[in-house]
Each structure stands twice: as C-alpha cells, then as structure tokens.
Design a protein around this motif. Sequence first.
Motif, PDB file in Angstrom:
ATOM      1  N   GLU A  15       0.832  -1.208   0.000  1.00  0.00           N
ATOM      2  CA  GLU A  15       0.000   0.000   0.000  1.00  0.00           C
ATOM      3  C   GLU A  15       0.866   1.258   0.000  1.00  0.00           C
ATOM      4  OE1 GLU A  15      -2.509  -0.608   3.389  1.00  0.00           O
ATOM      5  OE2 GLU A  15      -3.819  -1.999   2.304  1.00  0.00           O
ATOM      6  N   ALA A  16       1.986   1.194   0.721  1.00  0.00           N
ATOM      7  CA  ALA A  16       2.888   2.347   0.779  1.00  0.00           C
ATOM      8  C   ALA A  16       3.725   2.479  -0.489  1.00  0.00           C
ATOM      9  CB  ALA A  16       3.811   2.227   1.988  1.00  0.00           C
ATOM     10  N   ARG A  17       4.121   1.344  -1.045  1.00  0.00           N
ATOM     11  CA  ARG A  17       4.970   1.330  -2.240  1.00  0.00           C
ATOM     12  C   ARG A  17       4.446   0.248  -3.185  1.00  0.00           C
ATOM     13  NH1 ARG A  17       9.281   3.170  -4.649  1.00  0.00           N
ATOM     14  NH2 ARG A  17      10.884   1.823  -5.503  1.00  0.00           N
ATOM     15  N   PRO A  18       3.391   0.577  -3.943  1.00  0.00           N
ATOM     16  CA  PRO A  18       2.732  -0.441  -4.763  1.00  0.00           C
ATOM     17  C   PRO A  18       3.598  -1.057  -5.871  1.00  0.00           C
ATOM     18  CG  PRO A  18       1.619   1.693  -4.961  1.00  0.00           C
ATOM     19  CD  PRO A  18       2.742   1.869  -4.010  1.00  0.00           C
ATOM     20  N   ILE A  19       4.732  -0.448  -6.173  1.00  0.00           N
ATOM     21  CA  ILE A  19       5.604  -1.022  -7.203  1.00  0.00           C
ATOM     22  C   ILE A  19       6.679  -1.924  -6.601  1.00  0.00           C
ATOM     23  CG2 ILE A  19       5.197   0.791  -8.912  1.00  0.00           C
ATOM     24  CD1 ILE A  19       7.851   2.069  -8.001  1.00  0.00           C
ATOM     25  N   ALA A  20       6.608  -2.148  -5.283  1.00  0.00           N
ATOM     26  CA  ALA A  20       7.610  -2.967  -4.594  1.00  0.00           C
ATOM     27  C   ALA A  20       7.636  -4.381  -5.174  1.00  0.00           C
ATOM     28  CB  ALA A  20       7.313  -3.021  -3.101  1.00  0.00           C
ATOM     29  N   THR A  21       8.841  -4.886  -5.354  1.00  0.00           N
ATOM     30  CA  THR A  21       9.019  -6.260  -5.851  1.00  0.00           C
ATOM     31  C   THR A  21       9.690  -7.149  -4.821  1.00  0.00           C
ATOM     32  OG1 THR A  21      11.135  -5.692  -6.870  1.00  0.00           O
ATOM     33  CG2 THR A  21       9.163  -5.515  -8.260  1.00  0.00           C
ATOM     34  N   ARG A  22      10.161  -6.531  -3.719  1.00  0.00           N
ATOM     35  CA  ARG A  22      10.840  -7.302  -2.676  1.00  0.00           C
ATOM     36  C   ARG A  22      10.216  -7.026  -1.314  1.00  0.00           C
ATOM     37  NH1 ARG A  22      16.839  -5.521  -3.348  1.00  0.00           N
ATOM     38  NH2 ARG A  22      15.783  -3.596  -3.876  1.00  0.00           N
ATOM     39  N   CYS A  23      10.252  -8.024  -0.461  1.00  0.00           N
ATOM     40  CA  CYS A  23       9.771  -7.851   0.896  1.00  0.00           C
ATOM     41  C   CYS A  23      10.702  -6.873   1.614  1.00  0.00           C
ATOM     42  CB  CYS A  23       9.701  -9.194   1.626  1.00  0.00           C
ATOM     43  SG  CYS A  23      11.297  -9.984   1.918  1.00  0.00           S
ATOM     44  N   ILE A  24      10.279  -6.405   2.771  1.00  0.00           N
ATOM     45  CA  ILE A  24      11.056  -5.406   3.492  1.00  0.00           C
ATOM     46  C   ILE A  24      12.421  -5.970   3.911  1.00  0.00           C
ATOM     47  CG2 ILE A  24      10.146  -5.850   5.810  1.00  0.00           C
ATOM     48  CD1 ILE A  24      10.660  -2.369   4.322  1.00  0.00           C
TER      49      ILE A  24
END
Length: 105
Positions: A92-101
């Motif tokens: 939700e914060a970074r919808p283009i994220a491809t990796r877990c935190i």
Amino acid sequence: MSQYADIAEQLRERLGALLERAEVIEDDLRHPLDDDWEEQAIDLADDEALEGVDEVLRAEIAQIRLALLRIENGTYGTCSNCGAEIDRKRLEARPIATRCIKCAA
C-alpha cells in the motif's frame, strides 16, 4: 476479484496521470528553437531539464506497468528475491515494490 484490486486501481490512476504529464513534456520538447542564439541556449537548457524529468516519469511508468502485469498474472505480492509474501502495508505504501522489506533492506 483480485485481493489487490484496490491497489491495481490506484496504479491505473497513477499511470494515467503520468502518461498525461509525459505527453505534455514531449510536446514541450518538440517545439522549434528560436532564431535568437540566447533564447536557443535557454530553450536547450530547459529541454535538458525536461528530458531528465521525462526519464524519471518513463521509469515510473514502466514500474507501474510491471506491477499491473504482476497483479494480472498472480505474482504480485511475492518477493522476487526470496519468494516470501510482501506485507500488504508495504504494498500500500509502495505499490511497485518487488521485494519484501527484509530483502529490500
């Protein structure tokens, strides 16, 4: 309905806005140069800055399109590095994220 339908809608809205901005920038870049040398220098400097902004926009457009493709093919929300599920709040914060935190750190 996908569990990420709301994120997909936000991505589509952002994509539309970015495409509009990119089109405006491209139109600005197509303008003919002025006959005055000083004006040409200013226009070329402005164009260089616009090209930089356009590159950033195009990169984000590509990332959004890839995120939408991942939603469509069912791989969205899975870390590309370790295969773990990416936390919903991260998406939700970074919808283009491809990796877990954990992998992004």
